[in-house]
Write a protein that holds these residues in place. Structure first.
Motif, PDB file in Angstrom:
ATOM      1  N   GLN A 176      19.130  40.823  12.374  1.00 31.62           N
ATOM      2  CA  GLN A 176      19.612  42.307  12.782  1.00 31.62           C
ATOM      3  C   GLN A 176      20.939  42.471  13.258  1.00 31.62           C
ATOM      4  O   GLN A 176      21.559  43.571  13.196  1.00 31.62           O
ATOM      5  N   MET A 177      21.351  41.857  14.183  1.00 35.69           N
ATOM      6  CA  MET A 177      22.876  41.723  14.678  1.00 35.69           C
ATOM      7  C   MET A 177      23.607  40.661  14.564  1.00 35.69           C
ATOM      8  O   MET A 177      23.290  39.647  14.655  1.00 35.69           O
ATOM      9  N   PRO A 178      25.014  41.086  14.234  1.00 38.83           N
ATOM     10  CA  PRO A 178      25.975  39.967  14.008  1.00 38.83           C
ATOM     11  C   PRO A 178      26.320  38.760  15.054  1.00 38.83           C
ATOM     12  O   PRO A 178      26.285  37.740  14.624  1.00 38.83           O
ATOM     13  N   VAL A 179      26.088  39.424  16.425  1.00 37.84           N
ATOM     14  CA  VAL A 179      26.271  38.667  17.518  1.00 37.84           C
ATOM     15  C   VAL A 179      25.000  37.369  17.278  1.00 37.84           C
ATOM     16  O   VAL A 179      25.301  36.309  17.615  1.00 37.84           O
ATOM     17  N   ASN A 180      23.703  37.881  17.066  1.00 36.71           N
ATOM     18  CA  ASN A 180      22.565  36.968  16.790  1.00 36.71           C
ATOM     19  C   ASN A 180      22.891  35.792  15.933  1.00 36.71           C
ATOM     20  O   ASN A 180      22.565  34.736  16.116  1.00 36.71           O
ATOM     21  N   LEU A 181      23.360  36.183  14.841  1.00 38.18           N
ATOM     22  CA  LEU A 181      23.917  35.409  13.663  1.00 38.18           C
ATOM     23  C   LEU A 181      25.048  34.409  14.413  1.00 38.18           C
ATOM     24  O   LEU A 181      24.913  33.064  13.896  1.00 38.18           O
ATOM     25  N   VAL A 182      25.985  34.987  14.852  1.00 36.82           N
ATOM     26  CA  VAL A 182      26.993  33.720  15.441  1.00 36.82           C
ATOM     27  C   VAL A 182      26.380  32.832  16.581  1.00 36.82           C
ATOM     28  O   VAL A 182      26.520  31.507  16.346  1.00 36.82           O
ATOM     29  N   PHE A 183      25.596  33.199  17.226  1.00 35.48           N
ATOM     30  CA  PHE A 183      24.963  32.368  18.252  1.00 35.48           C
ATOM     31  C   PHE A 183      23.643  31.539  17.311  1.00 35.48           C
ATOM     32  O   PHE A 183      23.701  30.307  17.864  1.00 35.48           O
ATOM     33  N   MET A 184      23.372  31.881  16.446  1.00 30.70           N
ATOM     34  CA  MET A 184      22.388  31.129  15.666  1.00 30.70           C
ATOM     35  C   MET A 184      23.119  30.119  15.116  1.00 30.70           C
ATOM     36  O   MET A 184      22.752  28.764  14.978  1.00 30.70           O
ATOM     37  N   LEU A 185      24.298  30.528  14.502  1.00 25.83           N
ATOM     38  CA  LEU A 185      25.255  29.349  13.666  1.00 25.83           C
ATOM     39  C   LEU A 185      25.746  28.314  14.595  1.00 25.83           C
ATOM     40  O   LEU A 185      25.792  27.294  14.576  1.00 25.83           O
ATOM     41  N   MET A 186      26.041  29.072  16.057  1.00 26.14           N
ATOM     42  CA  MET A 186      26.597  27.858  17.090  1.00 26.14           C
ATOM     43  C   MET A 186      25.242  26.982  17.342  1.00 26.14           C
ATOM     44  O   MET A 186      25.726  25.654  17.698  1.00 26.14           O
ATOM     45  N   PHE A 187      24.230  27.484  17.383  1.00 28.45           N
ATOM     46  CA  PHE A 187      23.198  26.796  17.614  1.00 28.45           C
ATOM     47  C   PHE A 187      23.044  25.430  16.756  1.00 28.45           C
ATOM     48  O   PHE A 187      22.602  24.402  16.891  1.00 28.45           O
ATOM     49  N   CYS A 188      23.116  26.002  15.558  1.00 32.39           N
ATOM     50  CA  CYS A 188      22.951  25.082  14.398  1.00 32.39           C
ATOM     51  C   CYS A 188      23.991  23.927  14.371  1.00 32.39           C
ATOM     52  O   CYS A 188      23.758  22.595  13.975  1.00 32.39           O
ATOM     53  N   PHE A 189      25.321  24.291  14.873  1.00 33.49           N
ATOM     54  CA  PHE A 189      26.510  23.738  15.154  1.00 33.49           C
ATOM     55  C   PHE A 189      26.173  22.489  16.082  1.00 33.49           C
ATOM     56  O   PHE A 189      26.419  21.214  15.930  1.00 33.49           O
TER      57      PHE A 189
END
Length: 126
Positions: free
Chosen positions: A64-77
């Motif tokens: 839904q939100m780009p910020v959520n995507l960035v945090f999700m990618l950080m978690f994957c990292f």
């Protein structure tokens, strides 16, 4: 993505790069592990400079939100870093478990050598 958030992403990436280069210079981090962190900093800069990339990824992944995507990618990292560190620890454990066997074989080889040299030269015996 707001300009405020973009600024903090660029600032965070710059600080991350400075920390990585300082650790590399001091020899406290190997190049092997620094590559992963450098990749993170580059991705953060790309996301901050070209926010359209985040929006395209957001639409592809249905977030839904780009910020959520960035945090999700950080978690994957972070999970990727944990996996690489687990592999490193496992290889060190394997090396450490082989060390006593190598030491024992070295000691036994030296013991045999000492016995053979003493038998061949009784004047210099034990």
């Amino acid at each position: 993505m707001t300009a405020h958030f973009q600024f903090f992403m660029i600032l965070g990436a710059a600080i991350l790069l400075l920390i990585i280069f300082a650790l590399l210079k001091k020899g406290q981090m190997s190049v092997k592990y620094s590559l992963l962190w450098l990749a993170l900093a580059v991705v953060l800069v790309i996301f901050a400079v070209f926010p359209y990339v985040v929006y395209v990824l957001r639409d592809l992944l249905d977030v839904q939100m780009p910020v959520n995507l960035v945090f999700m990618l950080m978690f994957c990292f972070v999970l990727l870093v944990l996996l690489s560190l687990s592999i490193g620890v496992s290889s060190l454990r394997i090396s450490a478990s082989a060390l006593p066997r190598k030491t024992l074989s070295w000691k036994s080889a030296c013991g045999i050598w000492r016995k053979n040299s003493a038998a061949n030269n009784p004047a210099k015996g034990v």
